[in-house]
Design an enzyme around this catalytic site. Structure first.
Site, mmCIF file in Angstrom:
data_model
loop_
_atom_site.group_PDB
_atom_site.id
_atom_site.type_symbol
_atom_site.label_atom_id
_atom_site.label_comp_id
_atom_site.label_asym_id
_atom_site.label_seq_id
_atom_site.Cartn_x
_atom_site.Cartn_y
_atom_site.Cartn_z
ATOM 1 N N PHE A 42 0.854 -1.189 0.000
ATOM 2 C CA PHE A 42 0.000 0.000 0.000
ATOM 3 C C PHE A 42 0.893 1.243 0.000
ATOM 4 O O PHE A 42 0.902 2.021 0.951
ATOM 5 C CB PHE A 42 -0.928 -0.007 1.212
ATOM 6 C CG PHE A 42 -1.870 -1.186 1.252
ATOM 7 C CD1 PHE A 42 -3.120 -1.109 0.672
ATOM 8 C CD2 PHE A 42 -1.490 -2.375 1.861
ATOM 9 C CE1 PHE A 42 -3.989 -2.200 0.697
ATOM 10 C CE2 PHE A 42 -2.346 -3.466 1.902
ATOM 11 C CZ PHE A 42 -3.597 -3.380 1.318
ATOM 12 N N CYS A 153 -2.347 3.156 -10.205
ATOM 13 C CA CYS A 153 -3.128 2.246 -9.363
ATOM 14 C C CYS A 153 -4.638 2.388 -9.530
ATOM 15 O O CYS A 153 -5.305 1.446 -9.953
ATOM 16 C CB CYS A 153 -2.753 2.448 -7.892
ATOM 17 S SG CYS A 153 -1.082 1.899 -7.484
ATOM 18 N N LYS A 156 -6.333 1.458 -12.965
ATOM 19 C CA LYS A 156 -6.148 0.028 -13.241
ATOM 20 C C LYS A 156 -6.931 -0.828 -12.255
ATOM 21 O O LYS A 156 -7.591 -1.810 -12.641
ATOM 22 C CB LYS A 156 -4.659 -0.316 -13.169
ATOM 23 C CG LYS A 156 -4.339 -1.798 -13.184
ATOM 24 C CD LYS A 156 -2.854 -2.052 -13.059
ATOM 25 C CE LYS A 156 -2.303 -1.590 -11.719
ATOM 26 N NZ LYS A 156 -2.820 -2.400 -10.570
#
Length: 350
Positions: A42, A153, A156
């Site tokens: 993350f 990110c 996608k």
């Protein structure tokens, strides 16, 4: 692989990818005793090291207890500092990453829709976002309007999350609508810029901020890549500045002139468009002296509207009234809001 190897997948992957990887290795290596675990990262671009050392949580997905124990041992220093370790199955770990990014993207899409509503009824999205963000169940993060989500990110992962749902017969209509809404928001941004260009009879636009956000040179899914083609198609002269993006923009758009200073990029421009947060401390008097026009379109809401108007600019932002030194501007904004409330139409950035 030697026996007792743990193959750890940190990539964001569709549900069941770890399971399939385990099958592939087993087919190739017969009776080898190994494990496959999911450990999604993350990390945000520009703050990856800090995010790794100070995470909100660490997610470990493993079916084998010994593999889970080994990963817990690796992350023990973080756990000792109070970082939660979420230990679950590989499929759950895969879904946690997709669901987390999709939810954050939903917050971005939501506040952009709220900004459009504020613009239509004469509200101020800054005040609205603060009011709802103070609710501990909601939180202030990702409640700032902007040019839509981009980067490597969110676009996608939202598409991937929606595709997984369609494939297994569990559609994700909120995320599907979000993806379409982000596209429409970009189209509305272009329309608003072209409207402002027409208003000032301009021919030159300076774009400040090419990457998808401040602190990175990443152009993937950046708002600039949606905006620039439309401006060029309209026959406009497009100039640009980004502290972390240089001549590589010429590979995508040879017609765009990149400059190493926002003031040089704005020299002679009729209109300036701000697309990322790197430009929140501009010297406005210096910018005014450089520009031919006096219009700033700020898609990050970086400035107090009245402060910008006091420098002689027309300042257009998201979900807030247009601010201008022109005497009739407040009256015009009020008239548009009244018309919208009465069921009329007006320019709304959706």
């Amino acid at each position: 692989l030697p026996p007792k190897t743990v193959v750890v997948v940190k990539s964001t992957v569709p549900a069941a990818t770890n399971r399939r990887l385990r099958e592939i290795i087993a087919e190739a290596r017969g009776d080898l005793d190994f494990a496959v675990a999911s450990n999604p990262e993350f990390l945000r671009e520009g703050t990856a090291v800090s995010d790794f050392l100070h995470p909100d949580r660490v997610v470990i997905g493993a079916d084998d207890a010994w593999a889970r124990d080994r990963l817990q041992h690796i992350y023990a220093p973080l756990e000792e500092r109070g970082v939660p370790l979420v230990c679950t199955t590989p499929t759950n770990a895969e879904l946690i990453k997709y669901a987390a990014n999709s939810f954050l993207a939903l917050k971005i899409g939501f506040i952009n829709d709220v900004a459009a509503l504020c613009a239509a009824v004469g509200g101020d999205v800054s005040a609205v976002a603060r009011g709802i963000g103070l609710d501990s169940r909601i939180g202030e993060a990702f409640l700032r309007p902007g040019p839509g989500f981009g980067g490597s990110c969110f676009p996608k992962d939202t598409r991937g999350f929606a595709a997984i749902g369609r494939r297994v017969g569990a559609p994700q209509p909120l995320v599907e609508a979000l993806i379409d809404g982000n596209r429409r928001h970009r189209q509305a941004m272009l329309a608003r810029v072209l409207e402002e260009v027409e208003r000032c009879d301009g021919r030159s636009v300076a774009i400040l901020g090419l990457s998808f956000k401040a602190g990175t040179g990443d152009l993937r899914e950046a708002a600039s890549l949606s905006l620039i083609p439309g401006l060029l198609a309209a026959g406009l002269d497009v100039r640009a500045n980004d502290p972390l993006v240089g001549p590589e923009i010429l590979e995508l758009f040879p017609q765009v002139d990149p400059y190493d200073s926002p003031y040089v990029a704005a020299s002679g421009a009729d209109l300036v468009v701000i697309l990322n947060e790197d430009f929140g401390a501009l010297d406005l008097p210096r910018l005014a002296r450089a520009m031919a026009g006096r219009t700033i379109v700020d898609f990050r809401n970086l400035y107090d509207p009245q402060d910008v108007a006091d420098q002689g600019f027309r300042y257009v932002s998201l979900g807030r009234a247009v601010a201008s030194h022109e005497q009739d501007e407040p009256r015009l904004a009020s008239a548009r809001a009244a018309a919208a409330l009465a069921g009329g139409t007006g320019p709304v950035l959706h």
